[in-house]
Design a protein around this motif. Structure first.
Motif, PDB file in Angstrom:
ATOM      1  N   ARG A  80       9.176 -12.404  18.630  1.00  0.00           N
ATOM      2  CA  ARG A  80       8.715 -13.662  19.236  1.00  0.00           C
ATOM      3  C   ARG A  80       7.913 -14.497  18.243  1.00  0.00           C
ATOM      4  N   ARG A  81       7.111 -13.852  17.426  1.00  0.00           N
ATOM      5  CA  ARG A  81       6.354 -14.582  16.409  1.00  0.00           C
ATOM      6  C   ARG A  81       7.289 -15.236  15.394  1.00  0.00           C
ATOM      7  N   LEU A  82       8.359 -14.550  15.052  1.00  0.00           N
ATOM      8  CA  LEU A  82       9.340 -15.165  14.151  1.00  0.00           C
ATOM      9  C   LEU A  82       9.990 -16.383  14.803  1.00  0.00           C
ATOM     10  N   ALA A  83      10.294 -16.268  16.085  1.00  0.00           N
ATOM     11  CA  ALA A  83      10.966 -17.363  16.793  1.00  0.00           C
ATOM     12  C   ALA A  83      10.057 -18.576  16.954  1.00  0.00           C
ATOM     13  N   ASP A  84       8.743 -18.358  17.127  1.00  0.00           N
ATOM     14  CA  ASP A  84       7.858 -19.518  17.326  1.00  0.00           C
ATOM     15  C   ASP A  84       7.183 -20.007  16.045  1.00  0.00           C
ATOM     16  N   GLY A  85       7.584 -19.457  14.888  1.00  0.00           N
ATOM     17  CA  GLY A  85       7.126 -19.999  13.620  1.00  0.00           C
ATOM     18  C   GLY A  85       5.960 -19.286  12.968  1.00  0.00           C
ATOM     19  N   ARG A  86       5.451 -18.210  13.555  1.00  0.00           N
ATOM     20  CA  ARG A  86       4.361 -17.457  12.937  1.00  0.00           C
ATOM     21  C   ARG A  86       4.949 -16.340  12.080  1.00  0.00           C
ATOM     22  N   THR A  87       5.688 -16.743  11.066  1.00  0.00           N
ATOM     23  CA  THR A  87       6.447 -15.810  10.232  1.00  0.00           C
ATOM     24  C   THR A  87       5.548 -14.828   9.494  1.00  0.00           C
ATOM     25  N   ALA A  88       4.441 -15.302   8.965  1.00  0.00           N
ATOM     26  CA  ALA A  88       3.563 -14.418   8.192  1.00  0.00           C
ATOM     27  C   ALA A  88       3.019 -13.294   9.071  1.00  0.00           C
ATOM     28  N   TRP A  89       2.573 -13.627  10.274  1.00  0.00           N
ATOM     29  CA  TRP A  89       2.036 -12.585  11.160  1.00  0.00           C
ATOM     30  C   TRP A  89       3.134 -11.626  11.599  1.00  0.00           C
ATOM     31  N   ALA A  90       4.338 -12.137  11.819  1.00  0.00           N
ATOM     32  CA  ALA A  90       5.450 -11.257  12.198  1.00  0.00           C
ATOM     33  C   ALA A  90       5.737 -10.258  11.086  1.00  0.00           C
ATOM     34  N   LEU A  91       5.753 -10.736   9.859  1.00  0.00           N
ATOM     35  CA  LEU A  91       6.034  -9.851   8.737  1.00  0.00           C
ATOM     36  C   LEU A  91       4.897  -8.855   8.501  1.00  0.00           C
ATOM     37  N   VAL A  92       3.666  -9.272   8.736  1.00  0.00           N
ATOM     38  CA  VAL A  92       2.525  -8.349   8.630  1.00  0.00           C
ATOM     39  C   VAL A  92       2.663  -7.238   9.666  1.00  0.00           C
ATOM     40  N   ASN A  93       2.961  -7.602  10.908  1.00  0.00           N
ATOM     41  CA  ASN A  93       3.128  -6.593  11.954  1.00  0.00           C
ATOM     42  C   ASN A  93       4.284  -5.649  11.659  1.00  0.00           C
ATOM     43  N   LEU A  94       5.403  -6.184  11.210  1.00  0.00           N
ATOM     44  CA  LEU A  94       6.546  -5.336  10.886  1.00  0.00           C
ATOM     45  C   LEU A  94       6.234  -4.395   9.724  1.00  0.00           C
ATOM     46  N   THR A  95       5.484  -4.870   8.750  1.00  0.00           N
ATOM     47  CA  THR A  95       5.099  -4.018   7.614  1.00  0.00           C
ATOM     48  C   THR A  95       4.157  -2.904   8.066  1.00  0.00           C
ATOM     49  N   LEU A  96       3.199  -3.242   8.925  1.00  0.00           N
ATOM     50  CA  LEU A  96       2.289  -2.209   9.441  1.00  0.00           C
ATOM     51  C   LEU A  96       3.042  -1.187  10.286  1.00  0.00           C
ATOM     52  N   LEU A  97       4.010  -1.640  11.060  1.00  0.00           N
ATOM     53  CA  LEU A  97       4.821  -0.704  11.846  1.00  0.00           C
ATOM     54  C   LEU A  97       5.668   0.188  10.940  1.00  0.00           C
ATOM     55  N   LEU A  98       6.154  -0.369   9.838  1.00  0.00           N
ATOM     56  CA  LEU A  98       6.912   0.440   8.872  1.00  0.00           C
ATOM     57  C   LEU A  98       6.019   1.536   8.281  1.00  0.00           C
ATOM     58  N   ILE A  99       4.786   1.200   7.975  1.00  0.00           N
ATOM     59  CA  ILE A  99       3.838   2.203   7.467  1.00  0.00           C
ATOM     60  C   ILE A  99       3.616   3.290   8.516  1.00  0.00           C
ATOM     61  N   ALA A 100       3.472   2.883   9.775  1.00  0.00           N
ATOM     62  CA  ALA A 100       3.277   3.858  10.850  1.00  0.00           C
ATOM     63  C   ALA A 100       4.495   4.760  10.998  1.00  0.00           C
ATOM     64  N   GLU A 101       5.690   4.202  10.903  1.00  0.00           N
ATOM     65  CA  GLU A 101       6.905   5.011  11.022  1.00  0.00           C
ATOM     66  C   GLU A 101       7.039   5.980   9.850  1.00  0.00           C
ATOM     67  N   LEU A 102       6.585   5.561   8.679  1.00  0.00           N
ATOM     68  CA  LEU A 102       6.562   6.484   7.541  1.00  0.00           C
ATOM     69  C   LEU A 102       5.617   7.646   7.816  1.00  0.00           C
ATOM     70  N   MET A 103       4.471   7.350   8.417  1.00  0.00           N
ATOM     71  CA  MET A 103       3.514   8.409   8.739  1.00  0.00           C
ATOM     72  C   MET A 103       4.045   9.330   9.836  1.00  0.00           C
ATOM     73  N   LEU A 104       4.824   8.774  10.773  1.00  0.00           N
ATOM     74  CA  LEU A 104       5.412   9.583  11.843  1.00  0.00           C
ATOM     75  C   LEU A 104       6.630  10.370  11.370  1.00  0.00           C
ATOM     76  N   MET A 105       7.112  10.030  10.173  1.00  0.00           N
ATOM     77  CA  MET A 105       8.311  10.645   9.609  1.00  0.00           C
ATOM     78  C   MET A 105       9.516  10.480  10.525  1.00  0.00           C
ATOM     79  N   SER A 106       9.637   9.299  11.108  1.00  0.00           N
ATOM     80  CA  SER A 106      10.752   8.976  11.984  1.00  0.00           C
ATOM     81  C   SER A 106      11.835   8.286  11.161  1.00  0.00           C
TER      82      SER A 106
END
Length: 168
Positions: A80-106
């Protein structure tokens, strides 16, 4: 007919498809884990004294799987953030989620989020490091607090996996 789409379509149809596949995979993770636990239980009942109490590794795997639907909801918010133009925050959230998934080893989460972060960076011409620099640090808790919570829970799971000798 009523349109049931949760988010507005993104700039790239392939990126939109990647988001949909990842959301579905993350939501189904607890059900797949429950199926695995029942197969591993050999038909025994899943009580508190049963499989989860008898095998701590399965308990940690179950906890990791239960975090995934919340991560899917955060992926929806990033979309939704990508769709409404808050691209930087969307990418920050996706990067943090990627870090979490690395920690979960999923594996599913790491591959899916890695692909989405890479494709988002290409489509919107923004890299994660530049996105972190663009964001207002005073709004970090409001915009990325959910992803930080997932990182904290993933850290707990990683600590438990290390104590059980399952990590690294």
């Amino acid at each position: 007919m009523m349109d049931l789409q949760l988010t507005a379509p993104l700039k790239d149809a392939k990126l939109n498809r990647y988001f949909n596949i990842l959301k579905l995979a993350l939501v189904l993770m607890p059900f797949l884990c429950l199926g695995y636990l029942t197969i591993g239980a050999g038909g025994a009942s899943l009580t508190a004294d049963g499989v989860l109490a008898g095998n701590p590794a399965m308990a940690v795997s179950f906890l990791s799987a239960m975090i995934q639907p919340y991560a899917a909801w955060l992926v929806i918010l990033a979309e939704r953030r990508l769709a409404d133009g808050r691209t930087a925050w969307a990418l920050v959230n996706l990067t943090l989620l990627l870090i979490a998934e690395l920690m979960l080893m999923s594996t599913v989460g790491v591959i899916g989020l890695g692909l989405i972060v890479w494709k988002t960076g290409r489509v919107y011409a923004l890299r994660p490091a530049a996105a972190f620099r663009q964001c207002d640090k005073r709004q970090f808790v409001r915009e990325a607090g959910g992803s930080v919570l997932v990182i904290l829970l993933a850290g707990l799971c990683l600590f438990a996996m290390c104590r059980l000798g399952l990590a690294f």
